[in-house]
Design an enzyme around this catalytic site. Sequence first.
Site, PDB file in Angstrom:
ATOM      1  N   LYS A 151      38.600 -19.395  19.084  1.00  0.00           N
ATOM      2  CA  LYS A 151      38.954 -20.552  19.899  1.00  0.00           C
ATOM      3  C   LYS A 151      40.464 -20.596  20.130  1.00  0.00           C
ATOM      4  O   LYS A 151      41.248 -20.305  19.214  1.00  0.00           O
ATOM      5  CB  LYS A 151      38.484 -21.822  19.188  1.00  0.00           C
ATOM      6  CG  LYS A 151      38.713 -23.110  19.950  1.00  0.00           C
ATOM      7  CD  LYS A 151      38.063 -24.285  19.217  1.00  0.00           C
ATOM      8  CE  LYS A 151      38.243 -25.583  19.995  1.00  0.00           C
ATOM      9  NZ  LYS A 151      37.483 -26.696  19.398  1.00  0.00           N
ATOM     10  N   SER A 183      35.099 -29.458  22.422  1.00  0.00           N
ATOM     11  CA  SER A 183      36.164 -28.661  23.009  1.00  0.00           C
ATOM     12  C   SER A 183      35.996 -27.155  22.782  1.00  0.00           C
ATOM     13  O   SER A 183      36.819 -26.369  23.258  1.00  0.00           O
ATOM     14  CB  SER A 183      37.512 -29.105  22.410  1.00  0.00           C
ATOM     15  OG  SER A 183      37.545 -28.909  21.007  1.00  0.00           O
ATOM     16  N   SER A 188      32.825 -30.994  18.386  1.00  0.00           N
ATOM     17  CA  SER A 188      33.363 -29.925  19.226  1.00  0.00           C
ATOM     18  C   SER A 188      32.733 -28.561  18.992  1.00  0.00           C
ATOM     19  O   SER A 188      32.875 -27.673  19.827  1.00  0.00           O
ATOM     20  CB  SER A 188      34.881 -29.815  19.030  1.00  0.00           C
ATOM     21  OG  SER A 188      35.537 -30.907  19.625  1.00  0.00           O
TER      22      SER A 188
END
Length: 454
Positions: A75, A149, A173
């Site tokens: 990420k 996210s 997320s």
Amino acid sequence: MADTDLTRLTLTRLTQLLAAGEASPAEVLEAHLTRIDTLNPGLTAVVSLDAGAARARAAAPAWPGPLHGVPLTLKDAIDVAGLRTTIGTVELDHVARTDSAVAARLRAGGANLVGHTNVAAWLADHQSANPVFGRTANPWDQELTAGGSSGGAAAAVAAGLTPGEIGSDLVGSLRQPAAFCGVYALKPTEHRVPLTGFFSVPGGGPRPVRIMGCLGPIARGLDDLELLLSLVAGPDGDDGDVAPVPWSPRPAVAPSSLRLAVAPTIPGAPVASVLSDRVRQVADAVADAGGQVEEALPEVAWDEQLALFGELVLTLTSVFAPGDGPAPTLAWYLDALSRRDRLIAAWERFFARYDALLMPPAATLAYPHCAPGTPLSVDGVEVPYHEQGFVFAPTSLTGLPGLVLPAGSAADGLPVGVQLVGPRWSESTLLAIGRGLEAAGVLPGFRWPPVGVE
């Protein structure tokens, strides 16, 4: 093996082929780079790809460690030395000088870290779009969001651009994108994985999120989640919050031996009926197999629990950039932690009676791209945008582990998931329960998305 075959294998299967010499790190890397070249322009899932450096590393004569040279992405908030990290912002855009704890451990385990995956700006939205790289699309339908996210991570795993990922979770997320894209995710217990090198602020500075937030894996199989988490978990000598809790794998747990609490809905949280119905169907299948199943939740003040979570998230994320109004005092924060401790204790007492809680993995299925703040339709009722995070509040507040698993498809073909939550440090038990549910045919496992992939 053909490139397309290599990109369709699980992480665990790839490591087996590499260990046996049936595929080379260079072959596996090129297969994934080709797939990224083909599919990523329509998805914007992988960003800051460094193919040249990855190829140079893949040519090494030997790759020690259990990952044996498998290419992975992380990420875009987890520092990788020499790789651009933006956290979806111009303000935090930098090239990391050192590896985060997670990156260092994956490298030591034999991973070839090739790039980052797209995120929401500041990791602060339920969709993954930002001014640096743009918007991530869902591989099931590019008109839909992949969630946020960690939307780039979930989309990349679902589309076969990477066999596994590490993302973060504060308000769902990890779990919401996994459910939206039809893959697996494991939000570990709070303080299971070091946050060293995560969300780094150029120039340094104190880390505000010391509770509730965590890092965890996304993959296309339960064994892959376990492999990744076993490599990144445990103290690193820098993040002093991480507890030295050993990792202890467990064999599959048959549905017939389960004591399962079930919550098709969560008090105060919107949940689409397609998700609550699937939770009930899975619970019924466990009961039919002989398991003990009961609709139950802890006896707590749910309004207070939700409000406390919101207050703490706002405090943690704004403490060094306060908005309007007085800043919280130390006395308030200590009182909030005391209230949180009481809720944690209530959940621990609850799990003394159950092996796990079966609940929805998100508030909705994947929905069309929209401006943040746009009201969402849940079963035809307009719901404020921020309320999609309410379903995650109880377990995030109390630091509990949550496992999202694919659970088939809705009438329109979109993926549907379920979530298993357990007491603190019960990740291996949740994985064992998941294996048992899949072995018994209660859950179907991963399906490849057809839109833009096949």
